[in-house]
Design a protein around this motif. Sequence first.
Motif, PDB file in Angstrom:
ATOM      1  N   ASP A 578       0.811  -1.216   0.000  1.00  0.00           N
ATOM      2  CA  ASP A 578       0.000   0.000   0.000  1.00  0.00           C
ATOM      3  C   ASP A 578       0.843   1.263   0.000  1.00  0.00           C
ATOM      4  O   ASP A 578       0.301   2.373   0.039  1.00  0.00           O
ATOM      5  N   ASP A 579       2.172   1.125  -0.051  1.00  0.00           N
ATOM      6  CA  ASP A 579       3.040   2.302  -0.085  1.00  0.00           C
ATOM      7  C   ASP A 579       3.117   2.855  -1.517  1.00  0.00           C
ATOM      8  O   ASP A 579       3.128   2.097  -2.499  1.00  0.00           O
ATOM      9  N   ASP A 580       3.167   4.193  -1.651  1.00  0.00           N
ATOM     10  CA  ASP A 580       3.171   4.826  -2.982  1.00  0.00           C
ATOM     11  C   ASP A 580       4.421   4.451  -3.790  1.00  0.00           C
ATOM     12  O   ASP A 580       4.344   4.240  -5.005  1.00  0.00           O
ATOM     13  N   VAL A 581       5.567   4.408  -3.131  1.00  0.00           N
ATOM     14  CA  VAL A 581       6.808   4.072  -3.857  1.00  0.00           C
ATOM     15  C   VAL A 581       6.747   2.646  -4.379  1.00  0.00           C
ATOM     16  O   VAL A 581       7.137   2.347  -5.512  1.00  0.00           O
ATOM     17  N   THR A 582       6.212   1.718  -3.544  1.00  0.00           N
ATOM     18  CA  THR A 582       6.103   0.323  -3.986  1.00  0.00           C
ATOM     19  C   THR A 582       5.161   0.211  -5.183  1.00  0.00           C
ATOM     20  O   THR A 582       5.438  -0.506  -6.155  1.00  0.00           O
ATOM     21  N   LYS A 583       4.037   0.919  -5.142  1.00  0.00           N
ATOM     22  CA  LYS A 583       3.097   0.892  -6.263  1.00  0.00           C
ATOM     23  C   LYS A 583       3.754   1.412  -7.546  1.00  0.00           C
ATOM     24  O   LYS A 583       3.577   0.843  -8.632  1.00  0.00           O
ATOM     25  N   MET A 584       4.527   2.515  -7.430  1.00  0.00           N
ATOM     26  CA  MET A 584       5.167   3.090  -8.613  1.00  0.00           C
ATOM     27  C   MET A 584       6.203   2.133  -9.201  1.00  0.00           C
ATOM     28  O   MET A 584       6.299   1.948 -10.417  1.00  0.00           O
ATOM     29  N   VAL A 585       6.997   1.474  -8.327  1.00  0.00           N
ATOM     30  CA  VAL A 585       8.030   0.554  -8.806  1.00  0.00           C
ATOM     31  C   VAL A 585       7.397  -0.651  -9.496  1.00  0.00           C
ATOM     32  O   VAL A 585       7.831  -1.088 -10.570  1.00  0.00           O
ATOM     33  N   LEU A 586       6.346  -1.223  -8.879  1.00  0.00           N
ATOM     34  CA  LEU A 586       5.680  -2.379  -9.493  1.00  0.00           C
ATOM     35  C   LEU A 586       5.049  -2.021 -10.836  1.00  0.00           C
ATOM     36  O   LEU A 586       5.082  -2.804 -11.790  1.00  0.00           O
ATOM     37  N   LYS A 587       4.468  -0.819 -10.946  1.00  0.00           N
ATOM     38  CA  LYS A 587       3.866  -0.386 -12.204  1.00  0.00           C
ATOM     39  C   LYS A 587       4.936  -0.212 -13.295  1.00  0.00           C
ATOM     40  O   LYS A 587       4.737  -0.630 -14.445  1.00  0.00           O
ATOM     41  N   SER A 588       6.081   0.377 -12.927  1.00  0.00           N
ATOM     42  CA  SER A 588       7.164   0.562 -13.898  1.00  0.00           C
ATOM     43  C   SER A 588       7.703  -0.777 -14.382  1.00  0.00           C
ATOM     44  O   SER A 588       7.966  -0.981 -15.577  1.00  0.00           O
ATOM     45  N   LEU A 589       7.857  -1.725 -13.449  1.00  0.00           N
ATOM     46  CA  LEU A 589       8.357  -3.055 -13.841  1.00  0.00           C
ATOM     47  C   LEU A 589       7.364  -3.771 -14.745  1.00  0.00           C
ATOM     48  O   LEU A 589       7.756  -4.468 -15.697  1.00  0.00           O
ATOM     49  N   SER A 590       6.065  -3.611 -14.477  1.00  0.00           N
ATOM     50  CA  SER A 590       5.044  -4.232 -15.341  1.00  0.00           C
ATOM     51  C   SER A 590       5.085  -3.645 -16.746  1.00  0.00           C
ATOM     52  O   SER A 590       4.964  -4.366 -17.747  1.00  0.00           O
ATOM     53  N   ASN A 591       5.252  -2.320 -16.860  1.00  0.00           N
ATOM     54  CA  ASN A 591       5.332  -1.687 -18.187  1.00  0.00           C
ATOM     55  C   ASN A 591       6.583  -2.124 -18.936  1.00  0.00           C
ATOM     56  O   ASN A 591       6.554  -2.324 -20.157  1.00  0.00           O
ATOM     57  N   LEU A 592       7.690  -2.259 -18.216  1.00  0.00           N
ATOM     58  CA  LEU A 592       8.932  -2.691 -18.873  1.00  0.00           C
ATOM     59  C   LEU A 592       8.835  -4.126 -19.366  1.00  0.00           C
ATOM     60  O   LEU A 592       9.484  -4.494 -20.346  1.00  0.00           O
ATOM     61  N   GLU A 593       8.027  -4.966 -18.705  1.00  0.00           N
ATOM     62  CA  GLU A 593       7.850  -6.339 -19.163  1.00  0.00           C
ATOM     63  C   GLU A 593       7.039  -6.420 -20.452  1.00  0.00           C
ATOM     64  O   GLU A 593       7.088  -7.438 -21.153  1.00  0.00           O
ATOM     65  N   LYS A 594       6.315  -5.357 -20.786  1.00  0.00           N
ATOM     66  CA  LYS A 594       5.488  -5.352 -21.996  1.00  0.00           C
ATOM     67  C   LYS A 594       6.259  -4.927 -23.248  1.00  0.00           C
ATOM     68  O   LYS A 594       5.693  -4.931 -24.347  1.00  0.00           O
ATOM     69  N   GLU A 595       7.524  -4.503 -23.115  1.00  0.00           N
ATOM     70  CA  GLU A 595       8.311  -4.056 -24.272  1.00  0.00           C
ATOM     71  C   GLU A 595       8.552  -5.219 -25.237  1.00  0.00           C
ATOM     72  O   GLU A 595       8.815  -6.354 -24.813  1.00  0.00           O
TER      73      GLU A 595
END
Length: 616
Positions: A578-595
Amino acid sequence: MLNILITRPQGKGAALAQQLEQAGYQASLFPVLKIEYLTPDSIELSPLTNADKIIFVSQDAVLALSELKPDINIKAQFYGVGQQTADTIYEVFGVRAAVPKQHDSEGLLALKSLADVDSCNIVLVKGIGGRPDIAKTLKQRGAFLNNCVVYQRTPIDPEPNNWIDHWQSQNVHGIVITSNAAVDAIFKNLAAPQRQWLQQCRFYVASERIGAYLQQHQVSSANIHIAAGASDNAMFTCINQQGSKMSEQSVPSTVDKAAQKTTNATANNGKATAKSETLKATDKADNTKQRVSKVGSLALIISLIVASGVGFEFYQKLNASKTQSLAVNQLNEQNKLLQQELQALKLAQANLQQTLLTSEQKVTAAMRESTTKNQQELKAALQQAQQQGSSLNPQEVTSLQRMAEFKLWAENDYQGTSAVLKRLDALLSDHPGTITVRQAITQDIQTLDAIKPIAVEAIYLQLSSVLKNIDELVFNAVNLPEEVAKIDDKVLSEDLSDWQQNLKNSWDQFLDGFITIRHREGVAIEPLLSEQQRHLVNQRVKLYITQAQDALLSKHASVYFAALSEAKRLVAEYFKQDDDVTKMVLKSLSNLEKEQLNFNPKVNLQSTQQVKEWAK
């Protein structure tokens, strides 16, 4: 005063003329050619984009190409035939060009960087018909040569007979020539007397190639002087070295004749003086023989003799001064006559120049429209003749196709492969019977252009941004309540009667040293991470992200996605969701996996087989 005629195109001979006039020469500017810029089509200009080497044969070639503002490979190796050409390249394109020590075609071809040019793309920027030896030699060395014709030289006056008559009237001694085109313009359609006069003039040329071309027009090698290049300093040095020899052959002037007369008069005066001295000696001898007893008579005679000698000598000097004054008067009269003749010649020359200028203006005005039309027709005819005269070389077609395959399979350079195929298509466009091959080439070009390049730099920067946020992640933690306060009932008593209780308490304390049981109220106990373990988790996440960056640069897609998956798993397992930094990191990693990281897409060139069948 020696009269030097400068035939360079308009605007290029003023500096040389100034140098010659300062050195005591008479310099005449008489351009015989004019430079006209051409407009090549896109097929001729396209090789400049992927050229390995670009050669400029003159300053006009550089300036004419710059007017077109083409797409040019600045990273290619530039060459200039002379230093002035190299300086112009730097001013226009900002690139330092290689210059040979010998400023001509032979010196350029002797450069080491042009010795091994097999399979090199070379563009020769030149004028119509210029420097054929460079193109021929580079093709023999295996280069893919492309001629980029950007200008042409044309005679200013179509009738060179008018030039020669004008030059004869000005008493021209030497002629400066910097191109074979100027030689053709001067010697074209001349009458026999004019050709003979022109062949006796001295020629100052910019290279041995021009000197050899002059000899084909029956000009003696003794009248041809070759400069160290086409620059103003090189031409001035050549002219100045030969100027002293020409001056020594001039006719003695009137001043020399007057000096000779003065010398003869001085010799006559010497003879008269010698006679007077002889007469005095004779008189003294006669007076000695006369033994007169009287001293007064002897003194009188001696005085008369001395007086007569002095008077005779004065008379002779007076005659000599009269002779000298007569010679000076004659010399002054001759100088006046020469000045009058000189003024008359200058007036006639001015009238002749004015007449020639008026006639040239009339002829230019009358022929301007027809000349423009003729030039356009001539340009179209030349282009048609070049297209008809050029034959398609199967070896060149096969070499270009092999180069495209090499760039595709060995270098994975899809844009470079597309550029080579476009060059091959342009080569085949003017020749019949190549429609099937060109269709296959077009399909290959479309396939290659559809491959979008992977944004490696953008993905790498996104991974770097995620890497910076790892230290800001908040670990999962359990807040434990404080331990329940407990009264220690195992304290030893000091009373001896309590020895049994003291023994039991001592045994219980001994057991507590091995096993400690703590009681907490209200919450279940979960395992906690120490500081060292948290540090190790952080380092593992960073390691996986760094591994993904290395895999991106080395083009290993499987390693890239595996590293991202592990990094994402660790973040989800050990950090607060539920931490904002954790949410941002997980979202960035998910987007990078879609490349879509398809580093080496499989492309088969359909044109390869078509070129092989066509070459058979």
